[in-house]
Design a protein around this motif. Structure first.
Motif, PDB file in Angstrom:
ATOM      1  N   VAL A  62     -15.096   9.433  -5.567  1.00 30.34           N
ATOM      2  CA  VAL A  62     -13.933   9.163  -4.780  1.00 30.34           C
ATOM      3  C   VAL A  62     -14.096   9.662  -3.072  1.00 30.34           C
ATOM      4  O   VAL A  62     -14.590  10.838  -3.066  1.00 30.34           O
ATOM      5  CB  VAL A  62     -12.604   9.481  -5.350  1.00 30.34           C
ATOM      6  N   GLY A  90      -2.157  10.474  -8.060  1.00 32.01           N
ATOM      7  CA  GLY A  90      -3.548   9.998  -7.670  1.00 32.01           C
ATOM      8  C   GLY A  90      -4.531   9.998  -8.922  1.00 32.01           C
ATOM      9  O   GLY A  90      -5.719   9.509  -8.655  1.00 32.01           O
ATOM     10  N   TRP A 146      -6.900   4.794   4.975  1.00 37.85           N
ATOM     11  CA  TRP A 146      -6.760   4.338   3.702  1.00 37.85           C
ATOM     12  C   TRP A 146      -5.561   3.427   3.357  1.00 37.85           C
ATOM     13  O   TRP A 146      -5.663   2.780   2.168  1.00 37.85           O
ATOM     14  CB  TRP A 146      -6.909   5.465   2.547  1.00 37.85           C
ATOM     15  N   ASP A 200      -2.404   4.756  -3.702  1.00 33.43           N
ATOM     16  CA  ASP A 200      -3.725   4.461  -3.204  1.00 33.43           C
ATOM     17  C   ASP A 200      -4.320   5.386  -2.566  1.00 33.43           C
ATOM     18  O   ASP A 200      -5.909   5.478  -2.327  1.00 33.43           O
ATOM     19  CB  ASP A 200      -3.593   3.268  -2.192  1.00 33.43           C
ATOM     20  N   CYS A 201      -3.827   6.547  -2.206  1.00 30.65           N
ATOM     21  CA  CYS A 201      -4.628   7.639  -1.449  1.00 30.65           C
ATOM     22  C   CYS A 201      -3.654   8.763  -1.457  1.00 30.65           C
ATOM     23  O   CYS A 201      -2.378   8.512  -1.505  1.00 30.65           O
ATOM     24  CB  CYS A 201      -5.304   7.629  -0.083  1.00 30.65           C
ATOM     25  N   GLY A 234       0.886   5.362  -0.193  1.00 38.23           N
ATOM     26  CA  GLY A 234       0.184   7.041  -0.354  1.00 38.23           C
ATOM     27  C   GLY A 234       1.093   7.882  -0.479  1.00 38.23           C
ATOM     28  O   GLY A 234       2.224   7.730  -0.564  1.00 38.23           O
ATOM     29  N   ARG A 265       0.950  -1.424  -0.227  1.00 42.18           N
ATOM     30  CA  ARG A 265      -0.027  -0.019   0.014  1.00 42.18           C
ATOM     31  C   ARG A 265       0.985   1.327   0.090  1.00 42.18           C
ATOM     32  O   ARG A 265       2.070   1.322   0.888  1.00 42.18           O
ATOM     33  CB  ARG A 265      -0.920  -0.004   1.428  1.00 42.18           C
ATOM     34  N   TRP A 286      -6.031   9.984   8.063  1.00 40.56           N
ATOM     35  CA  TRP A 286      -6.416   9.968   6.554  1.00 40.56           C
ATOM     36  C   TRP A 286      -5.493   8.759   6.072  1.00 40.56           C
ATOM     37  O   TRP A 286      -6.111   7.512   5.477  1.00 40.56           O
ATOM     38  CB  TRP A 286      -6.000  11.206   5.603  1.00 40.56           C
ATOM     39  N   VAL A 309      -8.300   8.701  -6.663  1.00 36.85           N
ATOM     40  CA  VAL A 309      -8.254   7.764  -5.521  1.00 36.85           C
ATOM     41  C   VAL A 309      -8.600   8.740  -4.249  1.00 36.85           C
ATOM     42  O   VAL A 309      -8.971   9.939  -4.307  1.00 36.85           O
ATOM     43  CB  VAL A 309      -6.551   7.481  -5.191  1.00 36.85           C
ATOM     44  N   PRO A 310      -8.826   8.089  -3.102  1.00 39.52           N
ATOM     45  CA  PRO A 310      -9.242   8.984  -1.965  1.00 39.52           C
ATOM     46  C   PRO A 310      -8.225  10.242  -1.736  1.00 39.52           C
ATOM     47  O   PRO A 310      -7.203  10.132  -1.843  1.00 39.52           O
ATOM     48  CB  PRO A 310      -9.182   7.957  -0.788  1.00 39.52           C
ATOM     49  N   VAL A 311      -8.664  11.435  -1.783  1.00 44.51           N
ATOM     50  CA  VAL A 311      -8.161  12.604  -1.469  1.00 44.51           C
ATOM     51  C   VAL A 311      -8.591  13.593  -0.423  1.00 44.51           C
ATOM     52  O   VAL A 311      -9.595  13.747  -0.090  1.00 44.51           O
ATOM     53  CB  VAL A 311      -8.400  13.129  -2.956  1.00 44.51           C
ATOM     54  N   GLN A 312      -7.450  14.181   0.350  1.00 43.48           N
ATOM     55  CA  GLN A 312      -7.615  15.051   1.391  1.00 43.48           C
ATOM     56  C   GLN A 312      -6.684  16.262   0.950  1.00 43.48           C
ATOM     57  O   GLN A 312      -5.706  16.163   0.458  1.00 43.48           O
ATOM     58  CB  GLN A 312      -6.790  14.395   2.791  1.00 43.48           C
TER      59      GLN A 312
END
Length: 248
Positions: A201, A140, A244, A151-152, A125, A123, A240, A171-174
């Motif tokens: 997402v 991403g 993820w 992956d994020c 990030g 994984r 976060w 992908v998951p985004v912050q």
């Protein structure tokens, strides 16, 4: 590019990780999790900036990940000691510096480093501060193969970010967004919070009223509001990545 990308404070502390190289490219690494990795993409002060390394140490400990801070300026760094000296900023040739480190120049090696991490960890990030913000959005982005490079992502007060890059996220985004930011403008903030929810997402928008561009990586540890903001930004990004990347 404006003075907000150079202003701030250098933090006290001794980084605990170590340096290594990949094809003559230097990188700082903290932690030793074989499963989970986070790539931290630096601001204009580069990969040797003490603050970014201290953040890497903290993320490694709290996320339980191996955290990498690669050099994406080809061995060139801006001296950390100029951070509180605007007279020294005037001596820099920032247009030439940015030409040497433009998106076109650096995007391929940023992608290559993410691909390298994919060979070592299950994984992956990525978090980008200021300059690094556009880069994590590219990492991403949706791909035709369906297998994203990471992956994020998380982006703190991103610089040079474009609407097309926001729209392409897959992908998951912050996003960590201070109120005052001439780089991540009100227009881009509005675009992000309007368009990303349409993309299917996971999205986390962290807003920091009263704070300025660069606060989460160059904030003043003598200022109570900035201390609280820095701590909240770190907690948010750590949560976060744990959400993820860390699979029980």
């Amino acid at each position: 590019m404006s003075s907000c990308c150079l202003s701030g404070f250098k933090w006290d502390g001794q980084p605990q990780g170590h340096e290594a190289t990949l094809n003559n490219q230097g990188y700082y690494v903290a932690g030793s999790n074989a499963e989970v990795a986070v790539m931290m993409i630096h601001d204009l002060y580069g990969w040797t900036f003490p603050n970014i390394r201290l953040l890497a140490d903290h993320f490694a400990a709290e996320v339980g990940a191996t955290v990498y801070v690669p050099d994406f300026f080809g061995g060139e760094v801006l001296p950390a000691d100029i951070i509180n000296n605007p007279a020294e900023w005037a001596k820099l040739n920032l247009p030439e510096f940015m030409a040497r480190n433009s998106k076109v120049v650096r995007a391929p090696e940023i992608k290559a480093f993410a691909e390298f991490l994919r060979t070592r960890h299950r994984r992956v990030g990525a978090i980008g501060y200021c300059y690094g913000g556009w880069a994590v959005f590219q990492l991403g982005a949706k791909t035709n193969s369906g297998s994203p490079l990471v992956d994020c992502i998380a982006a703190a007060h991103p610089t040079f970010l474009e609407k097309e890059e926001i729209r392409a996220i897959g992908v998951p985004v912050q996003i960590i967004a201070p109120e005052h930011d001439p780089q991540f403008t009100e227009e881009l903030k509005t675009y992000a919070v309007t368009e990303i929810p349409k993309l299917g997402v996971p999205f986390d928008y962290q807003y920091f009223p009263g704070l300025h561009h660069g606060f989460s990586v160059r904030g003043n540890r003598q200022n109570e509001a900035e201390i609280k903001g820095m701590e909240r930004a770190m907690r948010a990004a750590i949560c976060w990545f744990k959400e993820w990347l860390v699979v029980a």
